[in-house]
Design a protein around this motif. Structure first.
Motif, PDB file in Angstrom:
ATOM      1  N   UNK A 246     -47.735  23.833 116.277  1.00  0.00           N
ATOM      2  CA  UNK A 246     -47.989  22.477 115.775  1.00  0.00           C
ATOM      3  C   UNK A 246     -49.485  22.239 115.601  1.00  0.00           C
ATOM      4  N   UNK A 247     -50.291  22.718 116.539  1.00  0.00           N
ATOM      5  CA  UNK A 247     -51.745  22.525 116.441  1.00  0.00           C
ATOM      6  C   UNK A 247     -52.306  23.215 115.204  1.00  0.00           C
ATOM      7  N   UNK A 248     -51.820  24.399 114.924  1.00  0.00           N
ATOM      8  CA  UNK A 248     -52.270  25.113 113.724  1.00  0.00           C
ATOM      9  C   UNK A 248     -51.890  24.322 112.482  1.00  0.00           C
ATOM     10  N   UNK A 249     -50.642  23.869 112.436  1.00  0.00           N
ATOM     11  CA  UNK A 249     -50.173  23.098 111.282  1.00  0.00           C
ATOM     12  C   UNK A 249     -50.986  21.803 111.127  1.00  0.00           C
TER      13      UNK A 249
ATOM     14  N   UNK B 154     -56.875  19.862 104.758  1.00  0.00           N
ATOM     15  CA  UNK B 154     -56.463  19.650 103.369  1.00  0.00           C
ATOM     16  C   UNK B 154     -56.449  18.183 102.963  1.00  0.00           C
ATOM     17  N   UNK B 155     -56.486  17.272 103.932  1.00  0.00           N
ATOM     18  CA  UNK B 155     -56.376  15.847 103.633  1.00  0.00           C
ATOM     19  C   UNK B 155     -57.626  15.295 102.959  1.00  0.00           C
ATOM     20  N   UNK B 156     -58.725  16.000 103.041  1.00  0.00           N
ATOM     21  CA  UNK B 156     -59.951  15.537 102.399  1.00  0.00           C
ATOM     22  C   UNK B 156     -60.528  14.303 103.069  1.00  0.00           C
ATOM     23  N   UNK B 157     -60.467  14.265 104.375  1.00  0.00           N
ATOM     24  CA  UNK B 157     -60.950  13.117 105.141  1.00  0.00           C
ATOM     25  C   UNK B 157     -62.468  13.123 105.212  1.00  0.00           C
ATOM     26  N   UNK B 158     -63.060  11.955 105.434  1.00  0.00           N
ATOM     27  CA  UNK B 158     -64.510  11.926 105.694  1.00  0.00           C
ATOM     28  C   UNK B 158     -64.837  12.728 106.953  1.00  0.00           C
ATOM     29  N   UNK B 159     -66.081  13.167 107.046  1.00  0.00           N
ATOM     30  CA  UNK B 159     -66.483  14.079 108.112  1.00  0.00           C
ATOM     31  C   UNK B 159     -66.216  13.511 109.509  1.00  0.00           C
TER      32      UNK B 159
ATOM     33  N   UNK C 122     -59.727  16.560 114.612  1.00  0.00           N
ATOM     34  CA  UNK C 122     -59.758  17.926 115.133  1.00  0.00           C
ATOM     35  C   UNK C 122     -60.035  17.953 116.636  1.00  0.00           C
ATOM     36  N   UNK C 123     -60.827  16.998 117.145  1.00  0.00           N
ATOM     37  CA  UNK C 123     -61.055  16.936 118.583  1.00  0.00           C
ATOM     38  C   UNK C 123     -59.763  16.619 119.324  1.00  0.00           C
TER      39      UNK C 123
ATOM     40  N   UNK D  93     -57.691  19.777 119.353  1.00  0.00           N
ATOM     41  CA  UNK D  93     -58.197  20.748 120.331  1.00  0.00           C
ATOM     42  C   UNK D  93     -57.733  20.381 121.739  1.00  0.00           C
ATOM     43  N   UNK D  94     -57.691  19.102 122.045  1.00  0.00           N
ATOM     44  CA  UNK D  94     -57.208  18.668 123.355  1.00  0.00           C
ATOM     45  C   UNK D  94     -55.746  19.056 123.547  1.00  0.00           C
ATOM     46  N   UNK D  95     -54.930  18.820 122.532  1.00  0.00           N
ATOM     47  CA  UNK D  95     -53.521  19.206 122.593  1.00  0.00           C
ATOM     48  C   UNK D  95     -53.405  20.725 122.700  1.00  0.00           C
ATOM     49  N   UNK D  96     -54.255  21.437 121.978  1.00  0.00           N
ATOM     50  CA  UNK D  96     -54.255  22.903 121.997  1.00  0.00           C
ATOM     51  C   UNK D  96     -54.537  23.433 123.404  1.00  0.00           C
ATOM     52  N   UNK D  97     -55.509  22.862 124.088  1.00  0.00           N
ATOM     53  CA  UNK D  97     -55.835  23.309 125.441  1.00  0.00           C
ATOM     54  C   UNK D  97     -54.685  23.033 126.404  1.00  0.00           C
ATOM     55  N   UNK D  98     -54.024  21.901 126.244  1.00  0.00           N
ATOM     56  CA  UNK D  98     -52.856  21.610 127.077  1.00  0.00           C
ATOM     57  C   UNK D  98     -51.730  22.598 126.828  1.00  0.00           C
TER      58      UNK D  98
END
Length: 71
Positions: free
Chosen positions: A21-24, A31-36, A43-44, A47-52
């Motif tokens: 899910x984190x990769x997706x 791809x959403x073209x969001x502002x920086x 993404x932060x 990353x938190x979900x990824x570490x869990x």
């Protein structure tokens, strides 16, 4: 001890599914073209979900190894 192996396997698989899910979610955010700033915030959170998810996978794998050694 067989139950410990099954519980550990379930935890490891759950962690791997959340990693998928984190990769997706990261690819979708890119791809959403969001502002920086918004992209960085999203993404932060990912990353938190990824570490869990990594923690859950490691605990599951430790339970499997412990169950095999004790069983």
């Amino acid at each position: 001890m067989a139950m410990l192996v099954y519980i550990g396997t379930a935890l490891a698989l759950a962690g791997i599914l959340v990693l998928g899910y984190c990769i997706w979610a990261a690819v979708a955010a890119k791809r959403a073209g969001l502002p920086d700033a918004e992209l960085r915030a999203r993404l932060q959170r990912i990353v938190t979900i990824n570490m869990g998810a990594l923690l859950v996978s490691v605990i599951g794998l430790m339970a499997v190894v412990l169950g095999v050694f004790l069983g």
